[in-house]
Design a protein around this motif. Sequence first.
Motif, PDB file in Angstrom:
ATOM      1  N   SER A  35      43.195  40.507  46.758  1.00  0.00           N
ATOM      2  CA  SER A  35      41.863  41.098  46.949  1.00  0.00           C
ATOM      3  C   SER A  35      41.673  41.580  48.377  1.00  0.00           C
ATOM      4  CB  SER A  35      40.775  40.073  46.639  1.00  0.00           C
ATOM      5  OG  SER A  35      40.869  39.631  45.317  1.00  0.00           O
ATOM      6  N   LYS A  43      32.744  39.629  46.170  1.00  0.00           N
ATOM      7  CA  LYS A  43      32.874  38.567  45.170  1.00  0.00           C
ATOM      8  C   LYS A  43      32.303  37.237  45.644  1.00  0.00           C
ATOM      9  CE  LYS A  43      37.298  38.324  44.459  1.00  0.00           C
ATOM     10  NZ  LYS A  43      38.675  38.122  43.988  1.00  0.00           N
ATOM     11  N   LEU A  74      37.362  45.310  41.286  1.00  0.00           N
ATOM     12  CA  LEU A  74      37.464  44.557  40.038  1.00  0.00           C
ATOM     13  C   LEU A  74      37.497  45.503  38.841  1.00  0.00           C
ATOM     14  CD1 LEU A  74      34.866  41.728  40.798  1.00  0.00           C
ATOM     15  CD2 LEU A  74      37.362  41.564  40.891  1.00  0.00           C
ATOM     16  N   LYS A  77      41.092  46.805  37.327  1.00  0.00           N
ATOM     17  CA  LYS A  77      42.133  45.901  36.803  1.00  0.00           C
ATOM     18  C   LYS A  77      42.963  46.558  35.704  1.00  0.00           C
ATOM     19  CE  LYS A  77      41.187  41.105  37.913  1.00  0.00           C
ATOM     20  NZ  LYS A  77      40.941  41.349  39.267  1.00  0.00           N
TER      21      LYS A  77
END
Length: 141
Positions: A35, A43, A74, A77
Amino acid sequence: MKVITFGTFDMPHIGHVKILNRAKELGDHLIVGVSSDDLNLFKKGRKPIYSQDERMFLINSFKGVDQVFLEESLELKREYILNYKADILVMGDDWKGKFDEFSDICQVVYLPRTPSISTTSVIEVVKTNHFDQEELTSQKN
């Protein structure tokens, strides 16, 4: 078989090593999405202790990790899984069910987390030990 997993990996610890080793056992090529600093801030509401470049370097140094990339969103993905041609997505079982939507493009596997270890707990131990050391030092003076 290509295996992909994702994580922040801030302050890498034994739990990270174990899950990466178990993920590698499922295939012959392990790809890890780390990340970004901005994604982690989004997050978790805080910047990581180690920068994204440092975390990518650390994870890339782990035995069994074949490839590392920066996860910036996110929402991407699915694209990451497709771009890296992953056959298996591995996540910790604390995410159980959250990534089942990708079972149409790869096998989704949730591995058990290492009990009683997390980055948050490591940070707390470090803070506690640091403050204990400061207290001992001030008592000696």
